[in-house]
Motif scaffolding. Structure first.
Motif, mmCIF file in Angstrom:
data_model
loop_
_atom_site.group_PDB
_atom_site.id
_atom_site.type_symbol
_atom_site.label_atom_id
_atom_site.label_comp_id
_atom_site.label_asym_id
_atom_site.label_seq_id
_atom_site.Cartn_x
_atom_site.Cartn_y
_atom_site.Cartn_z
ATOM 1 N N HIS A 8 -12.113 6.020 -1.093
ATOM 2 C CA HIS A 8 -11.429 5.072 -0.221
ATOM 3 C C HIS A 8 -11.598 5.438 1.250
ATOM 4 O O HIS A 8 -10.810 5.033 2.106
ATOM 5 N N TYR A 52 -10.504 10.086 -5.269
ATOM 6 C CA TYR A 52 -9.852 8.857 -4.810
ATOM 7 C C TYR A 52 -9.852 8.786 -3.279
ATOM 8 O O TYR A 52 -10.157 7.744 -2.692
ATOM 9 N N SER A 65 -0.325 8.858 -0.979
ATOM 10 C CA SER A 65 -1.488 9.713 -1.232
ATOM 11 C C SER A 65 -2.015 10.300 0.075
ATOM 12 O O SER A 65 -2.387 11.478 0.134
ATOM 13 N N HIS A 77 -0.733 4.175 -1.783
ATOM 14 C CA HIS A 77 -1.870 4.700 -1.022
ATOM 15 C C HIS A 77 -1.371 5.503 0.178
ATOM 16 O O HIS A 77 -1.913 6.567 0.493
ATOM 17 N N TYR A 120 0.818 -1.206 0.000
ATOM 18 C CA TYR A 120 0.000 0.000 0.000
ATOM 19 C C TYR A 120 0.857 1.264 0.000
ATOM 20 O O TYR A 120 0.417 2.306 0.457
#
Length: 261
Positions: A164, A160, A58, A55, A52
């Motif tokens: 999520h 996004y 981000s 992620h 991840y």
């Protein structure tokens, strides 16, 4: 003649059998390579776990952008703090960045700075001119740009984050601090109790990289802390995170305010 045809048939069958087996082995090897590039082995868990890292990056940038907005406008900063849930010490990205944001000025400023960030080039972590508007001096530190986000537009990235189930967690809740500095962190997306962070300040408009932020650090260094983290929502595919079920997202830096070394 019949014997020759029989032998030829047997040889042909053997050839294609070997060819098929070779292709299958090659496909298996490719599959293994693909799995290995998409997973990492987590110490202590005894097997591969999903990677991840993108992620996490981000989330890191989301927290950094939120901290940048709050450091530049004290009114927005206080408005965000006032909206933080006193029990969970968090507020969802949808509440701040969705179609009906609680604080419209926060969303517009977030979009402005986030657009600068998503278009940044791959530069060293420190010693670079961080893409932070027209007042970013040399030497600013910011999260790495390489591999950042799923797209080149701020709105794509915001969508996004919302899809999520991202939320912003404030380990100190709505407690005021003597310092105007803001520490931005992304959740490590594993069971680690520490992660790197970035301090943004109002006094110099600079940012500083801190390699290890942990509960003891939070307890000893008074400032506002923002952690962008996922919220696990059953029934929402993007928000179940079932492949890392061992990770309790709410544990990271929880209790940091009352931590005693």
């Amino acid at each position: 003649m019949k014997n020759s045809l029989l032998i030829l048939s047997i040889l042909t069958f053997a050839f294609f059998s070997c060819e098929t087996e070779s292709i299958d082995v090659q496909n298996d090897e490719n599959a293994i390579v693909n799995i290995e590039t998409q997973t990492t082995r987590s110490p202590g868990l005894g097997g591969p776990t999903p990677d991840y890292s993108s992620h996490e990056l981000s989330l890191e940038w989301a927290a950094f952008a939120a901290a940048t907005v709050m450091r530049k406008d004290n009114t927005i900063r206080q408005d965000v703090i006032d909206e933080v849930d006193v029990n969970t010490k968090s507020i969802s990205a949808e509440d701040l960045l969705g179609t009906n944001p609680l604080i419209p000025d926060f969303k517009s400023d977030f979009e402005f700075y986030f657009q600068l960030f998503v278009s940044c080039s791959d530069t060293p972590l420190q010693g670079n001119d961080c893409p932070d508007g027209d007042d970013s001096p040399n030497g600013n530190a910011c999260p790495p740009c390489n591999g950042f986000g799923p797209g080149g537009e701020a709105q794509i990235m915001i969508d996004y984050l919302i899809e999520h189930c991202t939320e912003f967690y404030f380990p100190r809740g709505n407690n005021t601090s003597d310092s105007d500095d803001i520490m931005a962190l992304g959740h490590p997306m594993n069971t680690d109790i520490n992660n790197e962070g970035f301090i943004v300040t109002t006094s110099t408009s600079q940012s500083q990289h801190v390699p290890f932020v942990h509960p003891n650090y939070v307890q000893l260094n008074e400032m506002t802390y923002i952690v962008a983290r996922p919220e696990r929502v059953p029934g929402v595919i993007e928000c179940t995170y079932s492949d890392i079920s061992e990770v309790d997202f709410t544990f990271f830096l929880s209790g940091a305010w009352t931590f005693v070394p």
